[in-house]
Design an enzyme around this catalytic site. Sequence first.
Site: not given
Ligand code: NAD
Ligand code: GLY
Length: 374
Positions: A126, A148, A190, A232, A242, A248, A252, A255, A259, A272
């Site tokens: 939890r 998030k 982004e 942010k 949001e 907030r 998006n 997005h 998405h 992404h």
């Molecule tokens: P990812 O986590 O897939 O990383 C991208 C690639 O880079 C992967 O292959 C990873 O292994 C590699 N990598 C990471 N760090 C590295 C480094 N320092 N050196 C070499 N390789 C490295 O993708 P991302 O773009 O970081 O994140 C995308 C994800 O984040 C999506 O699932 C998206 O939905 C989510 N997201 C979440 C939020 C949120 O607010 N929670 C916001 C934006 C995106």
């Molecule tokens: N990436 C959008 C949010 O964090 O609200």
Amino acid sequence: MSHTLSETLTVDLGSRSYPIVIGSRLLPQLGAYLQPLLPGRQVAIVSNTTVAPLYLEQVEEALQQQGFATLAILLPDGEAYKTWPHLQTLFDALIQNHFERSATLLALGGGVVGDMTGFAAATFLRGVNFVQIPTTLLAQVDASVGGKTGINHALGKNLIGAFYQPRQVLIDVQTLTTLPVRERLAGLAEVIKYGIIWDETFFQRLERDLDGLLLLQQELLIETIRTCCTIKAAVVAADERESEGGHRALLNLGHTFGHAIETLSGYGQLLHGEAVAMGMVMAADLSHRLGLCGAEAVARIRQLLARCGLPLQAPAFPVDAYLEAMGRDKKVLDGALRLVLVQAIGQAVIRRDIPLESVRQTIQQHLQATGKPV
Ligand code: NAD
Ligand code: GLY
């Protein structure tokens, strides 16, 4: 604490406030940063098979030096694994290793690792402590901040999750030196988003400084990440969950289109940030179609994204498939699409009264440009 030059911002959420530390070569200091924050000694470092060989040892050493007992849990690498079965393997490891409520889950990786670890932290026993060590540009400017967390469903992105804030975000820009170029560029989408929705001066700075950023100039990187995180942090502090009428949802931009593109393409086909870049162009085109913004704003958005080498042309899927996927997004409320639209560079607006026909025409306009039948 003696440490490398760094800056600290705060996400101001009352008793759940937390620091975002930004700097270079911070990983060796990690244990010292966390020592005063974490009640327990158990830390599970959640990473993936790509990032762990690069940074796990450093992180383990930094934590162990401060008396933390660490367990590494490695996930397969990729958006396609941000799913329930892989979350389950994480829980298996925590339970098998007798993790307790005072324990911490530390995400070491990009947004995929961060989102999954955060959701595990929100739900295991939890709720246990959560720390973010983002290692992609995208995660450093966006995904690691704001709480998030979640996983994908075959029918839609991030449909299962929770709001759950970390205790600390530690951003070491040195980790970006190993990030593949395509991933760096996706992160810039982004970054540019913040300029479009919030800050025209920042957008202008990006137009001026983009070449230096592409070369990973450290001071520029730190300044840019700081600006994104400052925006942010302010947005999240004012509207953590949001809410209707809050700001907030502006984060998006692009997005809902993006998405849909990711879901239709199959997770992991497009990055992404690439899907968000296409989605932001579609949102800008739709804004122009509705008379909300001028052609010049759309052209500047396209140009800056194109200078990053980002793909701007949406993939060819039937328009109805787009509309259906967009209708399943979390941004739908009472059956109406909630879209973020552009009024000017630095000024975005949330609208839920957009005629579906205008959305359809915007998608058609993009698909026609691919030369494929729609
Ligand atoms: P990812 O986590 O897939 O990383 C991208 C690639 O880079 C992967 O292959 C990873 O292994 C590699 N990598 C990471 N760090 C590295 C480094 N320092 N050196 C070499 N390789 C490295 O993708 P991302 O773009 O970081 O994140 C995308 C994800 O984040 C999506 O699932 C998206 O939905 C989510 N997201 C979440 C939020 C949120 O607010 N929670 C916001 C934006 C995106
Ligand atoms: N990436 C959008 C949010 O964090 O609200």
